[in-house]
Design a protein around this motif. Structure first.
Motif, PDB file in Angstrom:
ATOM      1  N   LYS A  46      97.114   6.789 -10.743  1.00 28.63           N
ATOM      2  CA  LYS A  46      97.541   8.137 -11.109  1.00 28.63           C
ATOM      3  C   LYS A  46      98.354   8.732  -9.965  1.00 28.63           C
ATOM      4  O   LYS A  46      98.225   8.316  -8.816  1.00 28.63           O
ATOM      5  CB  LYS A  46      96.321   9.026 -11.359  1.00 28.63           C
ATOM      6  CG  LYS A  46      95.560   8.693 -12.625  1.00 28.63           C
ATOM      7  CD  LYS A  46      94.404   9.659 -12.791  1.00 28.63           C
ATOM      8  CE  LYS A  46      93.629   9.375 -14.055  1.00 28.63           C
ATOM      9  NZ  LYS A  46      92.508  10.323 -14.213  1.00 28.63           N
ATOM     10  N   CYS A  62      99.429  11.470  -7.083  1.00 32.49           N
ATOM     11  CA  CYS A  62      98.623  12.185  -6.096  1.00 32.49           C
ATOM     12  C   CYS A  62      98.066  13.465  -6.707  1.00 32.49           C
ATOM     13  O   CYS A  62      98.811  14.226  -7.341  1.00 32.49           O
ATOM     14  CB  CYS A  62      99.486  12.517  -4.883  1.00 32.49           C
ATOM     15  SG  CYS A  62      98.629  13.503  -3.630  1.00 32.49           S
ATOM     16  N   PRO A  63      96.781  13.746  -6.524  1.00 37.56           N
ATOM     17  CA  PRO A  63      96.202  14.970  -7.092  1.00 37.56           C
ATOM     18  C   PRO A  63      96.678  16.246  -6.395  1.00 37.56           C
ATOM     19  O   PRO A  63      96.488  17.334  -6.909  1.00 37.56           O
ATOM     20  CB  PRO A  63      94.697  14.774  -6.914  1.00 37.56           C
ATOM     21  CG  PRO A  63      94.572  13.834  -5.769  1.00 37.56           C
ATOM     22  CD  PRO A  63      95.778  12.936  -5.832  1.00 37.56           C
ATOM     23  N   CYS A 118      99.147   8.469  -0.878  1.00 38.53           N
ATOM     24  CA  CYS A 118     100.295   9.129  -1.500  1.00 38.53           C
ATOM     25  C   CYS A 118     101.555   8.793  -0.709  1.00 38.53           C
ATOM     26  O   CYS A 118     101.544   8.806   0.523  1.00 38.53           O
ATOM     27  CB  CYS A 118     100.088  10.640  -1.525  1.00 38.53           C
ATOM     28  SG  CYS A 118     101.538  11.549  -2.115  1.00 38.53           S
ATOM     29  N   TRP A 178      90.725   5.942  -6.559  1.00 40.08           N
ATOM     30  CA  TRP A 178      91.903   6.822  -6.495  1.00 40.08           C
ATOM     31  C   TRP A 178      92.054   7.629  -7.783  1.00 40.08           C
ATOM     32  O   TRP A 178      92.383   8.815  -7.749  1.00 40.08           O
ATOM     33  CB  TRP A 178      93.168   6.023  -6.241  1.00 40.08           C
ATOM     34  CG  TRP A 178      94.379   6.911  -6.220  1.00 40.08           C
ATOM     35  CD1 TRP A 178      95.220   7.162  -7.262  1.00 40.08           C
ATOM     36  CD2 TRP A 178      94.844   7.703  -5.139  1.00 40.08           C
ATOM     37  NE1 TRP A 178      96.201   8.054  -6.887  1.00 40.08           N
ATOM     38  CE2 TRP A 178      95.986   8.406  -5.582  1.00 40.08           C
ATOM     39  CE3 TRP A 178      94.416   7.886  -3.826  1.00 40.08           C
ATOM     40  CZ2 TRP A 178      96.691   9.272  -4.757  1.00 40.08           C
ATOM     41  CZ3 TRP A 178      95.137   8.753  -3.008  1.00 40.08           C
ATOM     42  CH2 TRP A 178      96.257   9.432  -3.483  1.00 40.08           C
ATOM     43  N   ASN A 179      91.842   7.000  -8.910  1.00 38.42           N
ATOM     44  CA  ASN A 179      92.064   7.663 -10.198  1.00 38.42           C
ATOM     45  C   ASN A 179      90.946   8.616 -10.594  1.00 38.42           C
ATOM     46  O   ASN A 179      91.101   9.378 -11.549  1.00 38.42           O
ATOM     47  CB  ASN A 179      92.267   6.614 -11.300  1.00 38.42           C
ATOM     48  CG  ASN A 179      93.594   5.906 -11.165  1.00 38.42           C
ATOM     49  OD1 ASN A 179      94.514   6.383 -10.511  1.00 38.42           O
ATOM     50  ND2 ASN A 179      93.701   4.751 -11.794  1.00 38.42           N
ATOM     51  N   ARG A 180      89.829   8.625  -9.880  1.00 38.54           N
ATOM     52  CA  ARG A 180      88.726   9.536 -10.179  1.00 38.54           C
ATOM     53  C   ARG A 180      89.159  10.951  -9.822  1.00 38.54           C
ATOM     54  O   ARG A 180      89.717  11.215  -8.764  1.00 38.54           O
ATOM     55  CB  ARG A 180      87.500   9.140  -9.361  1.00 38.54           C
ATOM     56  CG  ARG A 180      86.259   9.906  -9.737  1.00 38.54           C
ATOM     57  CD  ARG A 180      85.036   9.424  -8.965  1.00 38.54           C
ATOM     58  NE  ARG A 180      84.841   7.993  -9.107  1.00 38.54           N
ATOM     59  CZ  ARG A 180      84.801   7.147  -8.075  1.00 38.54           C
ATOM     60  NH1 ARG A 180      84.935   7.573  -6.843  1.00 38.54           N
ATOM     61  NH2 ARG A 180      84.615   5.863  -8.270  1.00 38.54           N
ATOM     62  N   ARG A 181      88.920  11.858 -10.728  1.00 36.95           N
ATOM     63  CA  ARG A 181      89.259  13.274 -10.520  1.00 36.95           C
ATOM     64  C   ARG A 181      88.026  14.130 -10.780  1.00 36.95           C
ATOM     65  O   ARG A 181      87.118  13.746 -11.505  1.00 36.95           O
ATOM     66  CB  ARG A 181      90.383  13.719 -11.463  1.00 36.95           C
ATOM     67  CG  ARG A 181      91.694  12.936 -11.314  1.00 36.95           C
ATOM     68  CD  ARG A 181      92.342  13.238  -9.966  1.00 36.95           C
ATOM     69  NE  ARG A 181      93.693  12.716  -9.873  1.00 36.95           N
ATOM     70  CZ  ARG A 181      94.045  11.649  -9.196  1.00 36.95           C
ATOM     71  NH1 ARG A 181      93.133  10.950  -8.551  1.00 36.95           N
ATOM     72  NH2 ARG A 181      95.300  11.248  -9.154  1.00 36.95           N
ATOM     73  N   ALA A 182      88.004  15.321 -10.203  1.00 35.91           N
ATOM     74  CA  ALA A 182      86.851  16.217 -10.335  1.00 35.91           C
ATOM     75  C   ALA A 182      86.538  16.562 -11.778  1.00 35.91           C
ATOM     76  O   ALA A 182      85.391  16.783 -12.132  1.00 35.91           O
ATOM     77  CB  ALA A 182      87.079  17.481  -9.525  1.00 35.91           C
ATOM     78  N   ASP A 183      87.552  16.561 -12.637  1.00 31.01           N
ATOM     79  CA  ASP A 183      87.309  16.930 -14.038  1.00 31.01           C
ATOM     80  C   ASP A 183      86.985  15.722 -14.922  1.00 31.01           C
ATOM     81  O   ASP A 183      86.823  15.880 -16.126  1.00 31.01           O
ATOM     82  CB  ASP A 183      88.512  17.693 -14.616  1.00 31.01           C
ATOM     83  CG  ASP A 183      89.787  16.859 -14.607  1.00 31.01           C
ATOM     84  OD1 ASP A 183      89.821  15.775 -14.005  1.00 31.01           O
ATOM     85  OD2 ASP A 183      90.771  17.320 -15.205  1.00 31.01           O
ATOM     86  N   ASN A 184      86.837  14.505 -14.332  1.00 29.51           N
ATOM     87  CA  ASN A 184      86.453  13.333 -15.113  1.00 29.51           C
ATOM     88  C   ASN A 184      85.032  13.531 -15.645  1.00 29.51           C
ATOM     89  O   ASN A 184      84.188  14.131 -14.984  1.00 29.51           O
ATOM     90  CB  ASN A 184      86.452  12.059 -14.263  1.00 29.51           C
ATOM     91  CG  ASN A 184      87.870  11.569 -13.990  1.00 29.51           C
ATOM     92  OD1 ASN A 184      88.839  12.201 -14.339  1.00 29.51           O
ATOM     93  ND2 ASN A 184      87.922  10.416 -13.355  1.00 29.51           N
TER      94      ASN A 184
END
Length: 84
Positions: free
Chosen positions: A7, A9-10, A38, A75-81
């Motif tokens: 994904k 960069c967050p 990134c 890397w692809n893990r996000r807080a809203d997962n």
């Protein structure tokens, strides 16, 4: 192994890349230690991962350890997962 898809960069939305920190070799093995970062703001995963390849006596290449999928998932893990 399936294709690696990182994904953006967050923080800045730019492309993420694999960065090799070090490499090693022995009689049959070649290894890489890497992290994901990134390409613009240099945000990176704190953990490093490894990939080791082996050339056997018949000339075949095999993967003896492969942290690319683990690095991709981190890397692809996000807080809203969703969580399990």
């Amino acid at each position: 192994m399936s294709e690696i898809k990182l994904k953006p960069c967050p923080f800045c939305g730019r492309e993420a890349v694999f960065v090799i920190k070090s490499h090693s070799s022995s009689h049959h093995d070649v290894g890489f230690n890497f992290f994901i970062q990134c390409s613009k703001c240099y945000t990176r995963l704190p953990q490093e991962y490894s990939l080791t390849l082996r050339l056997d006596e018949d000339g075949n290449i095999s993967t003896t350890s492969d942290g690319r999928k683990d690095a991709e998932e981190a890397w692809n893990r996000r807080a809203d997962n969703e969580t399990d």
